[in-house]
Design a protein around this motif. Structure first.
Motif, PDB file in Angstrom:
ATOM      1  N   ILE A  20     -31.309  42.581  27.676  1.00 55.64           N
ATOM      2  CA  ILE A  20     -29.938  42.307  27.260  1.00 55.64           C
ATOM      3  C   ILE A  20     -28.950  42.871  28.283  1.00 55.64           C
ATOM      4  N   GLN A  21     -29.203  44.081  28.766  1.00 57.49           N
ATOM      5  CA  GLN A  21     -28.289  44.704  29.727  1.00 57.49           C
ATOM      6  C   GLN A  21     -28.239  43.938  31.042  1.00 57.49           C
ATOM      7  N   SER A  22     -29.370  43.414  31.482  1.00 60.21           N
ATOM      8  CA  SER A  22     -29.386  42.698  32.756  1.00 60.21           C
ATOM      9  C   SER A  22     -29.100  41.219  32.579  1.00 60.21           C
ATOM     10  N   ALA A  23     -28.977  40.770  31.322  1.00 57.10           N
ATOM     11  CA  ALA A  23     -28.691  39.359  30.992  1.00 57.10           C
ATOM     12  C   ALA A  23     -29.762  38.414  31.513  1.00 57.10           C
ATOM     13  N   SER A  24     -30.940  38.960  31.808  1.00 61.02           N
ATOM     14  CA  SER A  24     -32.040  38.142  32.306  1.00 61.02           C
ATOM     15  C   SER A  24     -33.351  38.863  32.034  1.00 61.02           C
ATOM     16  N   PHE A  25     -34.231  38.195  31.299  1.00 60.48           N
ATOM     17  CA  PHE A  25     -35.524  38.825  31.043  1.00 60.48           C
ATOM     18  C   PHE A  25     -36.388  38.833  32.300  1.00 60.48           C
ATOM     19  N   ALA A  26     -36.130  37.930  33.248  1.00 62.00           N
ATOM     20  CA  ALA A  26     -36.850  37.953  34.525  1.00 62.00           C
ATOM     21  C   ALA A  26     -36.449  39.198  35.318  1.00 62.00           C
ATOM     22  N   GLU A  27     -35.139  39.497  35.342  1.00 63.60           N
ATOM     23  CA  GLU A  27     -34.667  40.698  36.030  1.00 63.60           C
ATOM     24  C   GLU A  27     -35.166  41.958  35.317  1.00 63.60           C
ATOM     25  N   SER A  35     -44.470  41.443  33.907  1.00 63.94           N
ATOM     26  CA  SER A  35     -44.245  40.009  34.099  1.00 63.94           C
ATOM     27  C   SER A  35     -43.186  39.534  33.099  1.00 63.94           C
ATOM     28  N   THR A  36     -42.549  38.422  33.428  1.00 63.72           N
ATOM     29  CA  THR A  36     -41.558  37.851  32.518  1.00 63.72           C
ATOM     30  C   THR A  36     -42.203  37.475  31.198  1.00 63.72           C
ATOM     31  N   SER A  37     -43.442  36.954  31.260  1.00 63.42           N
ATOM     32  CA  SER A  37     -44.130  36.570  30.019  1.00 63.42           C
ATOM     33  C   SER A  37     -44.436  37.796  29.160  1.00 63.42           C
ATOM     34  N   ALA A  38     -44.711  38.942  29.786  1.00 65.56           N
ATOM     35  CA  ALA A  38     -44.962  40.170  29.018  1.00 65.56           C
ATOM     36  C   ALA A  38     -43.695  40.626  28.310  1.00 65.56           C
ATOM     37  N   VAL A  39     -42.559  40.525  28.987  1.00 63.95           N
ATOM     38  CA  VAL A  39     -41.285  40.908  28.367  1.00 63.95           C
ATOM     39  C   VAL A  39     -40.963  39.955  27.220  1.00 63.95           C
ATOM     40  N   SER A  40     -41.186  38.668  27.419  1.00 63.05           N
ATOM     41  CA  SER A  40     -40.957  37.682  26.349  1.00 63.05           C
ATOM     42  C   SER A  40     -41.865  37.952  25.153  1.00 63.05           C
ATOM     43  N   ALA A  41     -43.122  38.297  25.434  1.00 65.17           N
ATOM     44  CA  ALA A  41     -44.069  38.604  24.350  1.00 65.17           C
ATOM     45  C   ALA A  41     -43.608  39.838  23.576  1.00 65.17           C
ATOM     46  N   LEU A  54     -33.758  37.960  16.835  1.00 65.34           N
ATOM     47  CA  LEU A  54     -32.849  38.902  17.484  1.00 65.34           C
ATOM     48  C   LEU A  54     -31.961  38.216  18.512  1.00 65.34           C
ATOM     49  N   THR A  55     -32.405  37.073  19.004  1.00 63.64           N
ATOM     50  CA  THR A  55     -31.642  36.317  19.992  1.00 63.64           C
ATOM     51  C   THR A  55     -31.639  34.840  19.629  1.00 63.64           C
ATOM     52  N   VAL A  56     -30.671  34.126  20.181  1.00 65.81           N
ATOM     53  CA  VAL A  56     -30.606  32.667  20.062  1.00 65.81           C
ATOM     54  C   VAL A  56     -30.276  32.115  21.439  1.00 65.81           C
ATOM     55  N   LYS A  57     -30.797  30.946  21.726  1.00 69.88           N
ATOM     56  CA  LYS A  57     -30.492  30.310  23.008  1.00 69.88           C
ATOM     57  C   LYS A  57     -29.095  29.721  22.972  1.00 69.88           C
ATOM     58  N   GLN A  58     -28.349  29.985  24.024  1.00 69.96           N
ATOM     59  CA  GLN A  58     -27.034  29.368  24.216  1.00 69.96           C
ATOM     60  C   GLN A  58     -27.037  28.802  25.626  1.00 69.96           C
ATOM     61  N   GLY A  59     -27.374  27.516  25.716  1.00 65.86           N
ATOM     62  CA  GLY A  59     -27.519  26.909  27.036  1.00 65.86           C
ATOM     63  C   GLY A  59     -28.725  27.482  27.733  1.00 65.86           C
ATOM     64  N   ARG A  60     -28.497  28.083  28.904  1.00 70.99           N
ATOM     65  CA  ARG A  60     -29.602  28.662  29.673  1.00 70.99           C
ATOM     66  C   ARG A  60     -29.745  30.163  29.456  1.00 70.99           C
ATOM     67  N   THR A  61     -28.930  30.727  28.583  1.00 74.89           N
ATOM     68  CA  THR A  61     -28.977  32.169  28.349  1.00 74.89           C
ATOM     69  C   THR A  61     -29.333  32.468  26.896  1.00 74.89           C
ATOM     70  N   LEU A  62     -29.643  33.725  26.655  1.00 71.85           N
ATOM     71  CA  LEU A  62     -29.899  34.194  25.298  1.00 71.85           C
ATOM     72  C   LEU A  62     -28.706  35.005  24.824  1.00 71.85           C
ATOM     73  N   ALA A  63     -28.333  34.791  23.589  1.00 72.70           N
ATOM     74  CA  ALA A  63     -27.265  35.585  22.969  1.00 72.70           C
ATOM     75  C   ALA A  63     -27.865  36.351  21.797  1.00 72.70           C
ATOM     76  N   LEU A  64     -27.295  37.486  21.500  1.00 74.61           N
ATOM     77  CA  LEU A  64     -27.771  38.295  20.382  1.00 74.61           C
ATOM     78  C   LEU A  64     -27.314  37.700  19.053  1.00 74.61           C
ATOM     79  N   THR A  65     -28.195  37.743  18.086  1.00 75.33           N
ATOM     80  CA  THR A  65     -27.798  37.440  16.715  1.00 75.33           C
ATOM     81  C   THR A  65     -27.110  38.687  16.160  1.00 75.33           C
ATOM     82  N   ARG A  66     -26.554  38.594  14.982  1.00 79.61           N
ATOM     83  CA  ARG A  66     -25.948  39.765  14.339  1.00 79.61           C
ATOM     84  C   ARG A  66     -26.979  40.886  14.227  1.00 79.61           C
TER      85      ARG A  66
END
Length: 166
Positions: A20-27, A35-41, A54-66
């Protein structure tokens, strides 16, 4: 043990916060040496543990749910407390005072977040910061008025100046 109150996985929380802080799970994966897949898992595992998205897709990014926003606040505090406890047990708590000097470039852009994060990780360490130009900062280090100064300068290393590439 009551399943409603099972423990949250701290590694998964760390991946969540970093992502969330880096706005990219790859980063975040790069920063965490995973790995990115490990972070996603880990995010999926955390959502399963919480029983909510905990998150929802908004275009190409993830946004936090409440619920994600609520967890993020707790997760940050849990990780700080976890890291502080480990440092205390290992005798690694930093204490005392550090007097830091920096140029405006650093003082207005990068350092407020860096110093805030550092203070949360080392609450027993008192930091004072001074913003100035290069010559007064270098004189401050030489006169032992500053412990450390971040300056833009090339080539002049000496008794109290050391260069480090950024």
């Amino acid at each position: 043990m009551d399943k409603r109150f099972s423990a949250l996985d701290l590694d998964a929380l760390r991946s969540f916060v970093e992502g969330i802080q880096s706005a990219s799970f790859a980063e975040a994966a790069d920063r965490l040496c995973r790995s990115t897949s490990a972070v996603s898992a880990q995010l999926k595992k955390l959502e399963q543990q919480c029983g909510v998205a905990l998150t929802v897709k908004q275009g190409r990014t993830l946004a936090l749910t409440r619920e994600g926003e609520i967890l993020l606040s707790y997760a940050r505090r849990m990780l700080v407390l976890n890291d502080e406890a480990l440092r205390a047990i290992r005798g690694e708590l930093l204490q005392g005072e550090v007097r830091l000097g920096m140029q405006e470039d650093f003082g207005e852009s990068v350092m407020p977040k860096v110093l805030g994060d550092f203070h949360r990780q080392h609450p027993e360490l008192r930091m004072t910061a001074r913003v100035d130009r290069n010559p007064p900062l270098l004189r401050g280090v030489a006169a032992n008025e500053l412990d450390l100064a971040l300056v833009w300068q090339e080539g002049r290393e000496g008794d109290y100046v050391r260069s480090e590439p950024l």
